[in-house]
Scaffold this motif. Structure first.
Motif, short mmCIF file in Angstrom:
data_model
loop_
_atom_site.label_atom_id
_atom_site.label_comp_id
_atom_site.label_asym_id
_atom_site.label_seq_id
_atom_site.Cartn_x
_atom_site.Cartn_y
_atom_site.Cartn_z
N VAL A 240 0.85 -1.19 0.00
CA VAL A 240 0.00 0.00 0.00
C VAL A 240 0.88 1.24 0.00
O VAL A 240 1.87 1.31 0.74
N THR A 241 0.54 2.21 -0.85
CA THR A 241 1.25 3.49 -0.89
C THR A 241 0.51 4.49 -0.02
O THR A 241 -0.70 4.66 -0.16
N VAL A 242 1.24 5.14 0.87
CA VAL A 242 0.64 6.12 1.77
C VAL A 242 1.24 7.49 1.45
O VAL A 242 2.46 7.65 1.42
N LYS A 243 0.37 8.48 1.21
CA LYS A 243 0.83 9.82 0.84
C LYS A 243 0.23 10.87 1.77
O LYS A 243 -0.95 10.82 2.11
N LEU A 244 1.08 11.82 2.16
CA LEU A 244 0.63 13.00 2.90
C LEU A 244 0.60 14.15 1.91
O LEU A 244 1.61 14.46 1.27
N VAL A 256 -0.08 18.32 -4.33
CA VAL A 256 1.31 18.34 -3.85
C VAL A 256 1.48 17.31 -2.74
O VAL A 256 0.70 17.27 -1.78
N THR A 257 2.50 16.47 -2.85
CA THR A 257 2.78 15.44 -1.85
C THR A 257 3.93 15.88 -0.97
O THR A 257 4.98 16.29 -1.46
N TYR A 258 3.75 15.79 0.36
CA TYR A 258 4.77 16.24 1.31
C TYR A 258 5.49 15.08 1.99
O TYR A 258 6.50 15.28 2.66
N GLY A 259 4.98 13.89 1.83
CA GLY A 259 5.61 12.71 2.40
C GLY A 259 4.98 11.47 1.83
O GLY A 259 3.79 11.46 1.48
N GLU A 260 5.76 10.39 1.69
CA GLU A 260 5.24 9.19 1.06
C GLU A 260 6.00 7.97 1.56
O GLU A 260 7.21 8.05 1.84
N THR A 261 5.29 6.85 1.69
CA THR A 261 5.93 5.60 2.07
C THR A 261 5.14 4.44 1.50
O THR A 261 3.99 4.59 1.09
N LYS A 262 5.74 3.27 1.46
CA LYS A 262 5.06 2.04 1.02
C LYS A 262 5.09 1.05 2.17
O LYS A 262 6.13 0.87 2.82
N GLN A 281 3.56 24.49 6.43
CA GLN A 281 2.84 25.64 6.94
C GLN A 281 1.64 25.17 7.77
O GLN A 281 1.09 24.09 7.51
N PRO A 282 1.22 25.95 8.77
CA PRO A 282 0.02 25.57 9.53
C PRO A 282 -1.18 25.40 8.59
O PRO A 282 -1.38 26.17 7.66
N GLY A 283 -1.97 24.36 8.81
CA GLY A 283 -3.12 24.11 7.95
C GLY A 283 -3.63 22.69 8.11
O GLY A 283 -3.26 21.98 9.05
N ILE A 284 -4.46 22.28 7.19
CA ILE A 284 -5.05 20.94 7.21
C ILE A 284 -4.45 20.13 6.06
O ILE A 284 -4.37 20.62 4.93
N TYR A 285 -4.08 18.89 6.36
CA TYR A 285 -3.47 18.02 5.36
C TYR A 285 -4.19 16.67 5.34
O TYR A 285 -4.96 16.35 6.25
N GLU A 286 -3.90 15.89 4.32
CA GLU A 286 -4.63 14.64 4.10
C GLU A 286 -3.66 13.47 3.98
O GLU A 286 -2.66 13.57 3.27
N LEU A 287 -3.99 12.39 4.68
CA LEU A 287 -3.21 11.15 4.58
C LEU A 287 -4.06 10.15 3.80
O LEU A 287 -5.16 9.79 4.23
N THR A 288 -3.55 9.70 2.65
CA THR A 288 -4.33 8.84 1.76
C THR A 288 -3.61 7.53 1.54
O THR A 288 -2.38 7.49 1.37
N PHE A 289 -4.39 6.44 1.52
CA PHE A 289 -3.86 5.10 1.33
C PHE A 289 -4.30 4.58 -0.04
O PHE A 289 -5.48 4.55 -0.36
N TYR A 290 -3.33 4.16 -0.85
CA TYR A 290 -3.60 3.68 -2.20
C TYR A 290 -3.23 2.21 -2.32
O TYR A 290 -2.10 1.83 -1.98
N ASN A 291 -4.14 1.39 -2.81
CA ASN A 291 -3.85 -0.02 -3.04
C ASN A 291 -3.04 -0.16 -4.32
O ASN A 291 -3.28 0.52 -5.30
N GLY A 292 -2.10 -1.10 -4.31
CA GLY A 292 -1.34 -1.40 -5.52
C GLY A 292 -0.20 -0.43 -5.77
O GLY A 292 0.01 0.54 -5.06
#
Length: 292
Positions: A240-244, A256-262, A281-292
């Motif tokens: 699974v690929t995880v992106k911030l 825009v991706t600020y961090g990523e791991t598998k 920067q201060p704000g709201i960000y999203e952590l998303t999980f991608y299959n494959g």
């Protein structure tokens, strides 16, 4: 009572009202489907020119607006028999039209991506209505049981093609019909928030996400523990690929991706790991999980 929308700066206490009756449920539904609602939260009321059955005008007159708190209503001075109607309210140069039906049976309906239900109840006696066929597009999809409830598979045409919530069109009217002795009860098909006839498809996964905290420093590490399991059973042994990234609408590819791991999915359908980032920067960000 019939609810009407009147702007707060209008001081006219009297409005012109006309009530029309449709000759059949088919004509009633056809009239609704030909209109385009002004707002998704008022899909059965429009402020535009719409052709109504003038030959079947049941009432005309001038009525006072009754204000009760934030609700402004009209009291129609006569009762109407079981049937299908539209009320036209004229105020200055504007006309508002709302569709309604009169029937001694009340309905409750709930839709999901897999199954839906209709519950029918006699308003006068409070008893459930049994053995009533439920139709969609002319075909029977269910029948009420001893408790007045019909549980049936949601018609495929009501499933939204996109999982993106705002992709729904508030003009996509669809209706069920309960075949009652007094005449068909027309039941609108509604999504979760009532703004569309289409509903989301069933989720493909059971999932749960837990993070180590909710607020982070500008340079920090997001640690996560996740469960993902196919609802259809089995185990997906994959990476699974995880992106911030920035918050996105409908899985935008240019975010825009600020961090990523598998991370490898464990034999217990768990995903554990971390994503580091720096100088955000201060704000709201999203952590998303991608299959494959």
């Amino acid at each position: 009572f019939m609810g009407v929308g009147v702007s707060g700066d209008n001081q006219k206490p009297i409005v012109d009202v006309a009530v029309y009756k449709f000759s059949s449920a088919d004509d009633f539904i056809d009239s609704v489907k030909k209109t385009k609602g002004d707002n998704p939260w008022a899909r059965y009321s429009v402020s535009q020119e719409t052709k109504l059955p003038d030959a079947n005008k049941m009432f005309t007159g001038s009525l006072p607006i009754e204000a009760r708190g934030y609700l402004e209503s009209l009291r129609l001075p006569q009762t109407f028999e079981t049937g299908y109607y539209a009320v036209e309210v004229s105020l200055n140069k504007e006309k508002d039209i709302s569709w309604f039906q009169v029937n001694p049976v009340a309905s409750f309906v709930a839709f999901s991506g897999a199954e839906s239900l209709v519950w029918l109840k006699d308003i006068a006696t409070g008893k459930s209505i049994t053995d009533t066929p439920i139709l969609f597009e002319g075909k029977q999809v269910g029948k009420t049981g001893g408790d007045g409830v019909s549980l049936f598979e949601t018609p495929q045409v009501l499933l939204r093609q996109s999982q993106y919530f705002y992709s729904a069109n508030n003009d996509d009217h669809a209706f069920l019909r309960a075949k009652l002795p007094a005449g068909d009860l027309v039941i609108p098909a509604e999504s979760q928030y009532g703004s569309s006839a289409s509903v989301l498809k069933p989720d493909a996964w059971w999932n749960y996400i837990s993070l180590n905290k909710n607020t982070y420093l500008s340079t920090d590490i997001v640690r996560f523990w996740v469960i993902q399991k196919p609802r259809g059973g089995g185990h997906i042994d994959e990476e699974v690929t995880v992106k911030l990234s920035q918050p996105t609408w409908d899985d935008e590819k240019d975010a825009v991706t600020y961090g990523e791991t598998k991370v490898k999915v464990s034999e217990y359908d768990a995903i554990t790991g971390e994503v580091s980032f720096s100088n955000l920067q201060p704000g709201i960000y999203e952590l998303t999980f991608y299959n494959g």
